[in-house]
Scaffold this active site. Structure first.
Site, mmCIF file in Angstrom:
data_model
loop_
_atom_site.group_PDB
_atom_site.id
_atom_site.type_symbol
_atom_site.label_atom_id
_atom_site.label_comp_id
_atom_site.label_asym_id
_atom_site.label_seq_id
_atom_site.Cartn_x
_atom_site.Cartn_y
_atom_site.Cartn_z
ATOM 1 N N ASP A 180 -1.991 -12.026 9.591
ATOM 2 C CA ASP A 180 -2.683 -12.615 8.376
ATOM 3 C C ASP A 180 -1.759 -13.930 8.156
ATOM 4 O OD1 ASP A 180 -3.265 -13.450 5.806
ATOM 5 O OD2 ASP A 180 -3.815 -11.588 5.232
ATOM 6 N N LYS A 205 -8.187 -19.376 -0.042
ATOM 7 C CA LYS A 205 -6.723 -19.990 -0.620
ATOM 8 C C LYS A 205 -6.702 -21.301 0.091
ATOM 9 C CE LYS A 205 -7.010 -15.564 -1.937
ATOM 10 N NZ LYS A 205 -6.297 -14.586 -1.319
HETATM 11 C C1 LIG Z 1 -6.213 -13.293 -0.787
HETATM 12 C C2 LIG Z 1 -5.713 -12.784 0.247
HETATM 13 C C3 LIG Z 1 -6.575 -11.977 1.106
HETATM 14 C C4 LIG Z 1 -7.805 -11.498 0.839
HETATM 15 O O1 LIG Z 1 -8.950 -12.394 0.933
HETATM 16 P P1 LIG Z 1 -10.172 -12.318 -0.110
HETATM 17 O O2 LIG Z 1 -10.858 -13.555 0.581
HETATM 18 O O3 LIG Z 1 -9.813 -12.494 -1.439
HETATM 19 O O4 LIG Z 1 -10.895 -11.420 0.458
HETATM 20 C C5 LIG Z 1 -5.871 -11.380 2.271
HETATM 21 N N1 LIG Z 1 -4.480 -11.837 2.757
HETATM 22 C C6 LIG Z 1 -3.905 -12.322 1.866
HETATM 23 C C7 LIG Z 1 -2.404 -13.060 2.080
HETATM 24 C C8 LIG Z 1 -4.354 -13.126 0.503
HETATM 25 O O5 LIG Z 1 -3.763 -13.815 -0.010
#
Ligand SMILES: *Cc1c(COP(=O)(O)O)cnc(C)c1O
Length: 394
Positions: A180, A205
């Site tokens: 991630d 994000k």
């Molecule tokens: C926000 C976030 C997610 C999940 O993303 P969504 O778009 O809210 O489903 C996953 N991993 C990280 C590190 C995040 O900050």
């Protein structure tokens, strides 16, 4: 070879079959009014066809995905409706009943639920490694390990995973790796360069960058992405046409935004380090971060994410002081999410209660006085002044 700034403007444009500079939004569920039966069959059976049916693909999704694949240096990419859709689809495209997964102690909270609850429900066992200790990944691996799931810098504590170590270890043992990369963004870090197989993002994000959409992306080889696409057809988390279009629009300025955010966050972190009411600053761009050297090796910039611990006599007082600071901030909004142009702040101890016991919170490195800050692109002097006035009121 073109540079990132140029790729952000031009990559993927072969999917725009019109003469318009900005691609139109294809607000349609289905596309193929085929000229003949053979053409229809080809569109229906080709992976990620951009003009068949929405769950299969969409021209702007394909354009945006190709751009993101270019940024991450992978063969292909696939857009999803949210970051969690990207994570769950990618993980479920790798594991099956009887498999074992190695994950980290610290992950985005909903990803933790996937690992802790959903996977075991389907006969997939999960072990947890300390991401700051390379040997613990080695120890956690079993004969039936098929996936190592990573996140770096991790949420919320900004710990760093040694990507080249884990990448090489997994290659040697023929284990798939997923990372991630949401917190870093591909401007600051490209896990694929260190041997990581699949990169996932919450494009909600930094990639989108304006807090006006939710989206996710899965990047990897053509084969890995097609496998994930087949799972997406079943799981159903395709990205809506308008959100794919907004994401493309947001991406145009990714490099400028992230660089400004990196710079603001470093200055703010340095200012916090000198403030008497701040007990600890966690920012991987500061030499005081225990893994700063590792961060320098694998990151080109250190993101806009930082954590500070507000001091207090005991845990209860720290909890209250952190909440008071939140209430007194004017520019920083107390809102979930991160990575947008506006600065946001949250108090993890009040937020993680839904999924975590007190013991789990401490294990994930969440203290009562901790504030997690997502720095935006406002002027740094105004951001510092906002915290200065809020901390003065404690
Ligand atoms: C926000 C976030 C997610 C999940 O993303 P969504 O778009 O809210 O489903 C996953 N991993 C990280 C590190 C995040 O900050």
């Amino acid at each position: 070879m073109s540079h990132i700034e140029t790729d952000l403007i031009h990559s993927g444009k072969s999917f725009n079959k019109t003469h318009a500079i900005v691609p139109p939004i294809y607000q349609t569920a289905t596309y193929y009014a085929a000229d003949n039966a053979e053409e229809y069959m080809a569109a229906a059976t080709e992976a990620r066809h951009p003009h068949f049916y929405h769950r299969h693909g969409n021209p702007v999704s394909s354009q945006t995905a190709e751009l993101i694949a270019k940024l991450e240096g992978t063969e292909a990419a696939l857009l999803t409706a949210t970051g969690m859709a990207a994570i769950s689809t990618a993980v479920l495209s790798v594991v099956k009943a009887g498999d074992h997964v190695v994950a980290q102690q610290s992950h985005y909270s909903a990803a933790r639920v996937l690992l802790k609850e959903l996977l075991p429900q389907f006969g997939v066992e999960v072990s947890y490694a300390d991401q700051c200790d390379n040997a613990s990944f080695e120890k956690a691996i079993k004969d039936n390990t098929t996936l190592i799931y990573l996140e770096t810098p991790s949420n919320p504590n900004l710990s760093i995973t040694d990507l080249s170590f884990v990448g090489a270890l997994a290659k040697e043992k023929e284990i798939t790796t997923i990372c991630d990369n949401t917190f870093a963004s591909p401007i600051n870090q490209r896990p694929g360069d260190f041997g990581i197989d699949i990169i996932v993002h919450s494009a909600t994000k930094y990639l989108g960058g304006h807090s006006d959409l939710t989206a996710g992306v899965i990047c990897g080889t053509e084969e890995a992405v097609n496998k994930a696409w087949k799972k997406l057809l079943t799981l159903g988390g395709a990205l809506a046409p308008f959100d794919a279009w907004l994401l493309l629009r947001g991406l145009r300025t990714l490099a400028m935004r992230v660089r400004q955010i990196n710079e603001n966050a470093l200055q703010l972190a340095q200012w916090f380090e000198r403030h008497p009411l701040i007990k600890r600053v966690a920012y991987c761009g500061l030499p005081s971060h225990p893994q700063h050297e590792l961060a320098k090796q694998q990151m080109k910039g250190f993101t806009g994410m930082l954590c500070v611990e507000v001091d207090g006599e005991d845990e209860q007082q720290q909890f209250q002081c952190a909440q008071k600071v939140l209430n007194d901030l004017d520019i920083f909004a107390n809102a979930a999410s991160l990575g947008g142009v506006e600065s946001l702040v949250v108090h993890p101890a009040s937020m993680w209660g839904l999924h975590h016991s007190n013991e789990q919170k401490l294990k994930a490195g969440i203290n009562d006085g901790m504030l997690r800050i997502s720095v935006g692109v406002e002027h740094i002097d105004d951001l510092i002044a906002d915290f200065e006035q809020a901390l003065a009121k404690i």
